[in-house]
Design an enzyme around this catalytic site. Structure first.
Site, mmCIF file in Angstrom:
data_model
loop_
_atom_site.group_PDB
_atom_site.id
_atom_site.type_symbol
_atom_site.label_atom_id
_atom_site.label_comp_id
_atom_site.label_asym_id
_atom_site.label_seq_id
_atom_site.Cartn_x
_atom_site.Cartn_y
_atom_site.Cartn_z
ATOM 1 N N GLU A 269 36.178 48.191 -13.816
ATOM 2 C CA GLU A 269 35.675 47.442 -12.682
ATOM 3 C C GLU A 269 36.755 46.493 -12.333
ATOM 4 O O GLU A 269 36.133 45.398 -12.039
ATOM 5 C CB GLU A 269 34.197 47.038 -12.971
ATOM 6 C CG GLU A 269 33.364 47.791 -13.378
ATOM 7 C CD GLU A 269 32.041 47.344 -13.696
ATOM 8 O OE1 GLU A 269 31.454 46.074 -13.253
ATOM 9 O OE2 GLU A 269 30.911 47.877 -14.307
ATOM 10 N N ASP B 119 38.813 43.537 -10.650
ATOM 11 C CA ASP B 119 39.114 42.854 -9.636
ATOM 12 C C ASP B 119 39.496 41.332 -10.279
ATOM 13 O O ASP B 119 39.316 41.070 -11.285
ATOM 14 C CB ASP B 119 38.185 42.696 -8.717
ATOM 15 C CG ASP B 119 36.481 42.256 -9.076
ATOM 16 O OD1 ASP B 119 36.550 41.513 -10.202
ATOM 17 O OD2 ASP B 119 35.496 42.445 -8.649
HETATM 18 C C1 XIL Z 1 27.436 44.951 -8.959
HETATM 19 C C2 XIL Z 1 27.715 45.586 -7.442
HETATM 20 O O1 XIL Z 1 29.066 45.827 -7.114
HETATM 21 C C3 XIL Z 1 26.735 44.686 -6.571
HETATM 22 O O2 XIL Z 1 26.681 45.615 -5.175
HETATM 23 C C4 XIL Z 1 25.425 44.642 -6.798
HETATM 24 O O3 XIL Z 1 24.730 43.901 -5.949
HETATM 25 C C5 XIL Z 1 25.186 44.077 -8.139
HETATM 26 O O4 XIL Z 1 26.072 44.866 -9.109
HETATM 27 N N1 XIL Z 1 28.830 44.635 -13.591
HETATM 28 C C6 XIL Z 1 28.675 46.060 -13.425
HETATM 29 C C7 XIL Z 1 28.397 46.323 -12.052
HETATM 30 O O5 XIL Z 1 28.641 46.709 -14.375
HETATM 31 O O6 XIL Z 1 27.406 47.292 -11.864
HETATM 32 C C8 XIL Z 1 28.177 45.254 -11.161
HETATM 33 O O7 XIL Z 1 27.993 45.662 -9.976
HETATM 34 C C9 XIL Z 1 29.266 44.211 -11.320
HETATM 35 C C10 XIL Z 1 29.404 43.543 -12.670
#
Ligand code: XIL
Length: 303
Positions: free
Chosen positions: A236, A238
């Site tokens: 994930e 960023d």
């Molecule tokens: C986030 C999404 O990006 C948002 O749109 C939603 O409102 C909340 O969840 N960790 C994770 C992801 O495993 O599923 C999360 O995604 C960000 C943090």
């Protein structure tokens, strides 16, 4: 390769992004970049527990299925996210406990993994089950209160439902090797491998910012997990910031993955800065107009 996916494929890795399914049909700049640059997609929300089982025993796969078919049309694979998590649970589950909750969770894992059987490269079976800080303990949650073995029970159910999907444990703040949370997840994976609990991979969310920078020992962390006999993936990514400082931090993450043969791929958590879940900031590889940023060039150069 002149795109992220083709460059990553040169070392048999993938390069992925999180996708908000509604934007695929409403925003052609978005879908064009996504199809051009990536060969792995994760549903940003559409395969989570609240989306797939809004009422107990009533499953809704419409958005997840749309993502899977869009991915297939574009020659992409899919990471499944997430089968069991303390967050984004449907309302009916949030106040459940004990055996009823344990059985509801296992049924959810079984049903969802069975529905998508054969279409998922890797599932985040359990997401974010460890506490932050120095305790190294499990995170308290309704699922944790059903018993410490809830995680392995979820993994066994997922394996039975879709034997060909890689099964991952996914978490954040597990990047720095010296953190208690990292050590705790490492010890769980080591124990699972020793006892034959089916686990194939560990996902590192990698949401970085100035208070939580890319650690200098990231390569050590990824290698140590890989040495347990699991794949590792950046799931994930960023990084808040801009310009060359942001580009350098992205470079460090990609270099750490490229240096670990079992680091099989990287996923960024969104396409353009304007698609990011972050309330503010510019943490992704494309600006809000869809232009490539310095961070994009830096990542491409490391693949
Ligand atoms: C986030 C999404 O990006 C948002 O749109 C939603 O409102 C909340 O969840 N960790 C994770 C992801 O495993 O599923 C999360 O995604 C960000 C943090």
């Amino acid at each position: 390769g002149s795109t992220l996916d083709t460059a990553a494929a040169e070392s048999n890795r993938y390069f992925g992004t999180a996708i908000a399914v509604s934007r695929l049909s409403s925003d052609s700049t978005y879908s064009t970049i996504a199809a051009r640059e990536f060969n792995m997609v994760t549903a940003e929300n559409e395969m989570k527990m609240d989306a797939t089982e809004p009422n107990q025993g009533q499953f809704n796969y419409s958005s997840g299925d749309r993502l899977v078919s869009w991915a297939r049309q574009n020659g992409m694979q899919v990471r499944g996210h997430a089968l069991a998590w303390h967050s984004q649970q449907p309302g009916w589950m949030q106040n459940m406990s004990g055996t009823a909750l344990r059985n509801a969770m296992l049924n959810h894992v079984t049903q969802v993994a069975t529905h998508f059987k054969g279409q998922i490269y890797a599932w985040d079976v359990v997401n974010e089950a460890f506490a932050d800080g120095s305790s190294g303990a499990r995170r308290d949650s309704n699922l944790q209160r059903t018993g410490n073995d809830w995680i392995e029970a979820a993994f066994r159910a997922a394996r039975a439902a879709d034997p060909n999907a890689k099964l991952c444990y996914n978490d954040y703040n597990t990047d720095n090797w010296n953190h208690a949370k990292t050590q705790a997840v490492y010890n769980m994976v080591k124990d699972f491998k020793a006892r034959g609990v089916p686990i194939d991979c560990v996902g590192f969310q990698a949401h970085f910012n100035s208070g939580n920078p890319v650690p200098s020992n990231y390569h050590t962390t990824l290698q140590n997990f890989a040495d347990l006999g699991v794949d590792v993936q950046i799931t994930e990514l960023d990084i808040e910031g801009s310009g060359s400082s942001q580009a350098d931090q992205y470079k460090g993450v990609i270099q750490a993955c490229m240096a670990v043969s079992r680091c099989t791929g990287v996923t960024v958590w969104g396409v353009r800065d304007s698609d990011s879940w972050r309330a503010s900031g510019t943490p992704l590889l494309f600006d809000s107009y869809g232009n490539k940023k310095a961070a994009y060039t830096s990542v491409l150069g490391q693949l």
